[in-house]
Write a protein that holds these residues in place. Structure first.
Motif, short mmCIF file in Angstrom:
data_model
loop_
_atom_site.label_atom_id
_atom_site.label_comp_id
_atom_site.label_asym_id
_atom_site.label_seq_id
_atom_site.Cartn_x
_atom_site.Cartn_y
_atom_site.Cartn_z
N HIS A 33 39.40 31.95 71.60
CA HIS A 33 38.66 32.33 70.40
C HIS A 33 38.74 33.84 70.19
N MET A 59 38.61 28.02 63.28
CA MET A 59 39.08 28.84 64.39
C MET A 59 38.45 28.37 65.70
N THR A 72 41.74 38.36 62.73
CA THR A 72 40.95 38.32 61.49
C THR A 72 40.53 39.73 61.11
N LEU A 98 42.21 34.73 68.92
CA LEU A 98 42.38 34.37 67.51
C LEU A 98 41.57 35.30 66.60
#
Length: 520
Positions: free
Chosen positions: A434, A474, A441, A437
């Motif tokens: 997480h 996500m 963003t 990822l």
């Protein structure tokens, strides 16, 4: 009652007594093994009804496993003290009473106490079922007895999630416990009617109170440490450190005491036997990985794929197809085969199945979920029976209940510990993925902005809702990647532990050597 001096000298059962006796013993085993997993998919519903968190609700599973783990190695001592048949029937009846208490429980503390009792009285059921089945079959058919036992022992954890989900969705979580009442009463009545004249001699034995207390302390401390480790951030918590120290000190004391005690409550000297040592370690590690995945997979399917509880359970149900179909075949090929080769093929098969699962995506369809589960039934059929034969091979009849109890203790406790450890691995890897990822963003990333714009258009939503939707996607992706890591690790473990099988001696007649178990 007049007991035979040597119950193992009794002729094997025949006709309707053979069929009904084998069925009743298998049914009692199935009932016990089923309860180790039937509550898995009911935890969210059960927790909600009792007004507790899901984390608190998982104690329903772990305390049963811990109590069961403590009681199982006492089987050998209890058998000599009470008698094989009396102990088995008494354990079934107490299991029925504690199951009813679980169903009636008005609060979590009451339910947990009932589950502890249920797990404790269930301890002798699995090892004694092996002994009774071996006494039911003729000596030359002993491999068939072990195959039948393996079938009931493997189908229980498989059927548990599906049956538990169906009952929870259509009735109430209480009924996952109530169903044990008629089943247990029937099994107890049949077993007592058929086997009571085949009772083994009993004798008064001193109680190794120090050994028993140290066993309870280290098992309880270790189980609580494993269960609460993730919630308390593991060794950053003084509570976890304290539990670890208590478990380690009590375990070391237990080992030293039992090895030097004249009448130990657990015969650790069995580990001096190469086949018992290698077979027990191999089956325990393998079962830990297998059982942990059996718990984790339905959890992921419910939480991230949105499957109802019953459907999540049905995804694991095909595991029993080949396990059941191949059980009679195993009974025929075992006497002609090297058990080590059969167990090696099983471990390689497990590794292949977990590698297949390691390629799952968040868009996985039902067919892709079910296919590896169906194929996993093949190594399941090659798993329990050969390793059990290796473990019991070469043992004198009077050692069988103690050996079966101790090996099952290690295996079942490993299953509970493995579930805690692999759940933690999944959680930690999910957090890692997480964060990786999330690094991609940010409104300065054109790809992220483009994705948000697409979501806003598709959902006719605000930027805030689009960001929330993206975050949910996500999180699901991170959980999927973390689970893939668990599957890959599981495959590696199965390959790495294969050498444990080959430290044992060849055992083509392992099941025959174990056949004397029946009367002791």
């Amino acid at each position: 009652m007049n007991l035979p001096k040597n119950a193992s000298a009794l002729a094997p059962l025949t006709g309707w007594q053979f069929a009904l006796g084998a069925f009743a013993v298998s049914l009692a085993t199935f009932m016990n093994v089923l309860d180790s997993s039937i509550a898995n998919v009911a935890i969210p519903t059960l927790s909600g009804d009792l007004g507790v968190s899901v984390d608190e609700g998982t104690w329903v599973i772990t305390l049963f496993s811990a109590a069961n783990a403590v009681a199982i190695p006492l089987t050998g001592w209890l058998t000599q003290r009470v008698g094989q048949v009396k102990l088995f029937v008494s354990a079934i009846l107490l299991f029925v009473v504690s199951s009813a208490a679980c169903g009636f429980a008005p609060s979590l503390p009451v339910l947990l106490v009932a589950r502890i009792v249920q797990g404790a009285v269930a301890g002798p059921l699995v090892p004694l079922s092996q002994a009774l089945l071996l006494s039911t079959f003729a000596r030359e058919k002993s491999s068939n007895a072990l195959a039948l036992w393996a079938m009931t022992a493997t189908v229980g954890p498989i059927a548990g999630p599906a049956l538990g989900g169906w009952i929870t969705d259509n009735y109430s979580w209480s009924w996952i416990f109530y169903i044990n009442v008629p089943v247990g009463l029937f099994a107890a009545a049949v077993i007592w009617g058929i086997y009571r004249k085949r009772e083994t001699p009993s004798r008064k034995l001193p109680v190794d109170k120090v050994g028993l207390m140290s066993l309870i302390v280290w098992v309880a401390a270790l189980q609580i440490m494993l269960d609460k480790g993730k919630d308390l951030a593991w060794f950053s918590s003084p509570v976890i450190w304290a539990l670890t120290i208590v478990a380690l000190v009590a375990f070391l004391f237990f080992v030293v005491w039992e090895l030097t005690e004249a009448k130990p409550i657990v015969d650790l000297r069995l580990f001096k036997r190469r086949n018992f040592l290698g077979g027990t370690i191999a089956i325990s590690i393998a079962y830990a990985v297998f059982f942990a995945n059996l718990v984790i997979l339905p959890t992921w399917i419910q939480e991230y794929l949105g499957y109802p509880a019953v459907d999540a359970g049905l995804v694991t149900a095909p595991l029993g197809v080949f396990a059941v179909l191949l059980a009679p075949v195993m009974g025929k090929i075992m006497p002609k085969s090297d058990m080590r080769m059969l167990a090696t093929l099983a471990f390689l098969g497990f590794a292949g199945v977990f590698l297949m699962r390691s390629w799952y995506t968040t868009g996985v369809d039902a067919y892709t979920l079910v296919l590896p589960t169906l194929l996993q039934g093949i190594p399941m059929a090659l798993f329990f029976t050969p390793l059990t034969a290796i473990i019991l091979s070469g043992l004198p009849p009077e050692k069988i209940p103690a050996a079966a109890g101790l090996s099952n203790f290690v295996r079942i406790f490993a299953g509970a510990a493995g579930t805690s450890l692999l759940s933690t691995v999944w959680s930690n890897r999910t957090i890692l993925h997480h964060s990786q990822l999330a690094e991609q963003t940010g409104l300065n990333n054109p790809a992220y902005v483009h994705a948000l714009t697409g979501i806003e258009t598709m959902l006719h939503a605000s930027l805030f809702k689009a960001e929330a939707f993206f975050e949910a996607q996500m999180s699901a992706q991170a959980a999927m990647l973390g689970l893939n890591d668990v599957f890959w690790l599981s495959a590696v473990i199965f390959v790495v532990i294969i050498p444990l099988i080959w430290i044992t001696k060849p055992s083509k007649d392992g099941a025959k050597n174990a056949a004397g178990a029946g009367g002791h």
